[in-house]
Design a protein around this motif. Sequence first.
Motif, PDB file in Angstrom:
ATOM      1  N   VAL A   1      38.264  21.175  49.825  1.00 43.69           N
ATOM      2  CA  VAL A   1      38.694  22.567  49.713  1.00 43.69           C
ATOM      3  C   VAL A   1      39.297  22.841  48.342  1.00 43.69           C
ATOM      4  O   VAL A   1      38.985  23.843  47.687  1.00 43.69           O
ATOM      5  CB  VAL A   1      39.711  22.909  50.825  1.00 43.69           C
ATOM      6  CG1 VAL A   1      40.302  24.300  50.597  1.00 43.69           C
ATOM      7  CG2 VAL A   1      39.038  22.840  52.183  1.00 43.69           C
ATOM      8  N   GLU A   2      40.157  21.926  47.866  1.00 46.62           N
ATOM      9  CA  GLU A   2      40.804  22.115  46.565  1.00 46.62           C
ATOM     10  C   GLU A   2      39.775  22.160  45.443  1.00 46.62           C
ATOM     11  O   GLU A   2      39.860  22.986  44.531  1.00 46.62           O
ATOM     12  CB  GLU A   2      41.831  21.012  46.312  1.00 46.62           C
ATOM     13  CG  GLU A   2      43.089  21.093  47.164  1.00 46.62           C
ATOM     14  CD  GLU A   2      42.860  20.716  48.611  1.00 46.62           C
ATOM     15  OE1 GLU A   2      41.819  20.078  48.906  1.00 46.62           O
ATOM     16  OE2 GLU A   2      43.702  21.066  49.457  1.00 46.62           O
ATOM     17  N   ASP A   3      38.780  21.258  45.521  1.00 45.00           N
ATOM     18  CA  ASP A   3      37.755  21.228  44.477  1.00 45.00           C
ATOM     19  C   ASP A   3      36.849  22.458  44.552  1.00 45.00           C
ATOM     20  O   ASP A   3      36.362  22.949  43.529  1.00 45.00           O
ATOM     21  CB  ASP A   3      36.917  19.957  44.592  1.00 45.00           C
ATOM     22  CG  ASP A   3      37.693  18.717  44.155  1.00 45.00           C
ATOM     23  OD1 ASP A   3      38.710  18.874  43.454  1.00 45.00           O
ATOM     24  OD2 ASP A   3      37.272  17.601  44.517  1.00 45.00           O
ATOM     25  N   GLN A   4      36.622  22.958  45.766  1.00 45.57           N
ATOM     26  CA  GLN A   4      35.842  24.184  45.908  1.00 45.57           C
ATOM     27  C   GLN A   4      36.539  25.345  45.213  1.00 45.57           C
ATOM     28  O   GLN A   4      35.906  26.128  44.486  1.00 45.57           O
ATOM     29  CB  GLN A   4      35.638  24.534  47.379  1.00 45.57           C
ATOM     30  CG  GLN A   4      34.580  23.723  48.094  1.00 45.57           C
ATOM     31  CD  GLN A   4      34.326  24.277  49.476  1.00 45.57           C
ATOM     32  OE1 GLN A   4      34.108  25.469  49.636  1.00 45.57           O
ATOM     33  NE2 GLN A   4      34.367  23.412  50.473  1.00 45.57           N
ATOM     34  N   LEU A   5      37.857  25.478  45.430  1.00 47.23           N
ATOM     35  CA  LEU A   5      38.616  26.552  44.790  1.00 47.23           C
ATOM     36  C   LEU A   5      38.512  26.438  43.278  1.00 47.23           C
ATOM     37  O   LEU A   5      38.262  27.430  42.579  1.00 47.23           O
ATOM     38  CB  LEU A   5      40.079  26.496  45.231  1.00 47.23           C
ATOM     39  CG  LEU A   5      40.385  26.665  46.724  1.00 47.23           C
ATOM     40  CD1 LEU A   5      41.885  26.640  46.967  1.00 47.23           C
ATOM     41  CD2 LEU A   5      39.786  27.935  47.269  1.00 47.23           C
ATOM     42  N   ASP A   6      38.713  25.231  42.784  1.00 44.96           N
ATOM     43  CA  ASP A   6      38.680  25.010  41.339  1.00 44.96           C
ATOM     44  C   ASP A   6      37.302  25.341  40.750  1.00 44.96           C
ATOM     45  O   ASP A   6      37.193  26.033  39.727  1.00 44.96           O
ATOM     46  CB  ASP A   6      39.060  23.557  41.043  1.00 44.96           C
ATOM     47  CG  ASP A   6      39.178  23.280  39.552  1.00 44.96           C
ATOM     48  OD1 ASP A   6      40.183  23.691  38.956  1.00 44.96           O
ATOM     49  OD2 ASP A   6      38.247  22.664  38.992  1.00 44.96           O
ATOM     50  N   GLU A   7      36.264  24.877  41.404  1.00 40.49           N
ATOM     51  CA  GLU A   7      34.914  25.090  40.890  1.00 40.49           C
ATOM     52  C   GLU A   7      34.509  26.564  40.960  1.00 40.49           C
ATOM     53  O   GLU A   7      33.891  27.101  40.029  1.00 40.49           O
ATOM     54  CB  GLU A   7      33.918  24.235  41.678  1.00 40.49           C
ATOM     55  CG  GLU A   7      32.470  24.357  41.241  1.00 40.49           C
ATOM     56  CD  GLU A   7      32.217  23.888  39.819  1.00 40.49           C
ATOM     57  OE1 GLU A   7      31.192  24.295  39.239  1.00 40.49           O
ATOM     58  OE2 GLU A   7      33.054  23.114  39.295  1.00 40.49           O
TER      59      GLU A   7
END
Length: 416
Positions: free
Chosen positions: A39-45
């Motif tokens: 989830v965190e990487d999705q937000l960042d990307e």
Amino acid sequence: MSFPEVNLRTVIGRGDGGSEERLRRMELVTDAKLSALSVEDQLDELLSRVRDELHVDTVAMFLLDVHAWQLVPTAAKGLEAEAGDGFRISAGRGLAGRVVREAQPVVIDDITPDDVANPILLDRGIRSLVGVPLLAGGELIGVLHVGSRARRTFNSHDIQLLQLAADRLGTASQARSHKIDRLAALALQRSLLPTRLPRVPGVDLAARYVPGHTAGVGGDWYDVFTLPSGSLGVVIGDVSGHGLPSAVVMGRLRSALRAYALICDDPADALTHLDRKMHHFEAGSLATTLYAMIAPSRASLRVSIAGHPRPVLATPWRVATMLAAPVDPPLGIGRSNHRRRVTTLEFPPDAVLVCYTDGLVERRGEFIDVGLEQLRAAVRPGPAEEVCATVLATVAVDQPADDIALLAVRRLPAST
């Protein structure tokens, strides 16, 4: 996390190069490969893709704190990320406040000090802004905005792209929120369960707690405490529902019952007070609870049961049986005129009392009587730790659908 596939070519249509360009842009935020990220990487990307594709200087995501009615910075790229977080925005101020009030996109081509609540945007020379609502499950949960130092006009295709990104960010944020709630509930529940049962003269104690793998953390709990009279209080209970709300109610009931136990010499009176407290302050919640008081001599016990499964009592000279005690209505249903009952029973040396929550005996596709009979047959007098181990090994399934709380109380022989 998976997202529904969208046929963007059908949505946008075919024909000119403009349509193909819009399709390319939208595929950036609907890319199925994003689902493989945390989830965190999705937000960042996603924020990176939006910033690069719209050629903006800042992109920021805010989640709505409904208790404070403020927008909390959650993720950012560009100028706002460089400036750090911590600046909360009143949900009634600036562009973000307008997005919250109107629940639709807001575009400002040439901002003024009155248009923004965060001075960072003005200090960094942001001229144009557009914000869109973050939605999850049909509810507004925050705001996504982008800003440009160069004065520009954001067109409908820019807003459409930003809204698509916001929809995906909203879904990802909701999943993260559910995960955080579950971890918080587990932490709260574990903090309220005794890490070590008290060493009490005359009795041998053991307990187990097994979280449900499919239903998640709930409101199951057990408690053991000594009273000024020398009696021993034994409690087991189950708040309806799952997750953080049930765990919070459980914590309140546990603390309240301990307080009532200090002023009530009768278990039924204590549960009556707890029922009134729950009906008034925890309206809409329901709980089953068993409260037993073992006499200072440990030779007898008094028990009152509020909708909870009856415990099993095993003695050295007869097979285990379900405790011969009436079951009164659960807590929280509002029948304040019902007089709760208390039952007094002998508790001979080497006898063992086994209390549990229904996750131990309930099975999908089976009558609960099957699990109850398996439990009764598994209980034999013996050390409390051995009793718990045997019960779990014999009765509990590998992956319970609900939490399991189990508490065994054995009266020690007089010579022990």
